[in-house]
Write a protein that holds these residues in place. Structure first.
Motif, PDB file in Angstrom:
ATOM      1  N   PHE A 154       0.954  -1.138  -0.036  1.00 15.38           N
ATOM      2  CA  PHE A 154       0.004   0.052   0.053  1.00 15.38           C
ATOM      3  C   PHE A 154       0.827   1.412  -0.144  1.00 15.38           C
ATOM      4  O   PHE A 154       1.794   1.230   0.788  1.00 15.38           O
ATOM      5  N   LEU A 155       0.621   2.329  -0.802  1.00 17.10           N
ATOM      6  CA  LEU A 155       1.345   3.433  -0.907  1.00 17.10           C
ATOM      7  C   LEU A 155       0.425   4.666  -0.456  1.00 17.10           C
ATOM      8  O   LEU A 155       0.878   5.413   0.521  1.00 17.10           O
ATOM      9  N   LEU A 156      -0.672   4.885  -0.803  1.00 11.72           N
ATOM     10  CA  LEU A 156      -1.547   5.849  -0.370  1.00 11.72           C
ATOM     11  C   LEU A 156      -2.920   5.811  -0.873  1.00 11.72           C
ATOM     12  O   LEU A 156      -3.282   4.995  -1.824  1.00 11.72           O
ATOM     13  N   LEU A 157      -3.910   6.554  -0.240  1.00 12.94           N
ATOM     14  CA  LEU A 157      -5.277   6.618  -0.619  1.00 12.94           C
ATOM     15  C   LEU A 157      -5.630   7.844  -0.938  1.00 12.94           C
ATOM     16  O   LEU A 157      -5.299   8.820  -0.110  1.00 12.94           O
ATOM     17  N   ILE A 158      -6.880   8.168  -1.652  1.00  9.95           N
ATOM     18  CA  ILE A 158      -7.445   9.428  -1.567  1.00  9.95           C
ATOM     19  C   ILE A 158      -9.234   9.271  -1.363  1.00  9.95           C
ATOM     20  O   ILE A 158      -9.608   8.156  -1.960  1.00  9.95           O
TER      21      ILE A 158
END
Lengths: 119, 111
Positions: free
Chosen positions: B46-50
């Motif tokens: 996982f890197l990032l979410l928006i």
């Protein structure tokens, strides 16, 4: 977040045999997820494994072909039964990440995967 | 039917340039859009979410935009490095269950 160990990391199997993949998590988790990733394809959810109950399978996947065990809150196995070359794939175990601070989001962490080749 | 589309062709760029990857979707109502990185022989990370109500999110050299009208997310890596070479997966999270993944786009950064 949780650390997931999967084994075997890879295997070469003969058609018609079965292989069991193990997934060990370093913390207790309610749900564990099994995915398949075929070459060039997206991750496809096979089933969700809850401790103490039968796994829930997604459309296109059946228990006879992919039996799953979940004997406790840190361990699960996925068996690929009566294998054919079409079962050649990477199989991944996953759990939800907790403590992201993002209410409602379902972030996943994955094991390294088990690459299966069926001859 | 529901569909998540990411470029199947690898993106080749020179080191130092900005890489932009696209994720388009149809017939989903994601509450969140997530991006993961996958290296060969490894599981996705996982890197990032928006969130659906956010237009843009940044984390170090990464930037994600989310346009729910266009049904599209763009993932940018600025000042790209060869170590950024990997496959990047987008995942749609409708909030009620675990996310659904696209097939990913391979990024190759040339020194």
């Amino acid at each position: 977040s949780a650390v997931i160990s999967q084994k075997p990391s890879r295997d070469i199997c003969q058609r018609g045999t079965s292989l069991t993949i193990q997934c060990q998590v370093d913390s207790q988790v309610t749900m564990m997820f099994w995915y398949r990733q075929q070459p060039g394809q997206s991750l496809t959810l096979i089933a969700t494994a809850n401790q103490g109950s039968e796994a829930t399978y997604e459309s296109g996947f059946v228990i006879d072909k992919f039996p799953i065990s979940r004997p406790n809150l840190t361990f699960s196995t996925l068996t690929v039964s009566n294998m054919s070359p079409e079962d050649s794939s990477i199989y991944l175990c996953s759990v939800e990440v907790t403590g992201t601070g993002i209410s409602g989001a379902n972030v996943l962490t994955f094991g390294a995967g088990s690459r299966l080749t069926v001859l | 039917s529901q569909k998540i589309e990411q470029n199947s062709e690898a993106l080749n760029i020179q080191e130092g340039k900005t890489a932009t990857l696209t994720c388009n979707y149809t017939n989903y109502s994601p509450a969140y859009l997530q991006w993961y990185r996958q290296d060969p022989g490894r599981g996705p990370v996982f890197l990032l979410l928006i969130r659906e109500n956010e237009k843009e999110k940044r984390k170090e050299r990464l930037k994600v935009t989310f346009d729910t009208t266009l049904k599209q997310s763009l993932f940018h890596i600025t000042a790209s490095q060869p170590a950024d070479s990997a496959t990047y997966l987008c995942a749609l999270d409708e909030g009620s269950y675990i996310p659904t993944f696209g097939r990913g786009t391979s990024l190759i950064v040339h020194p």
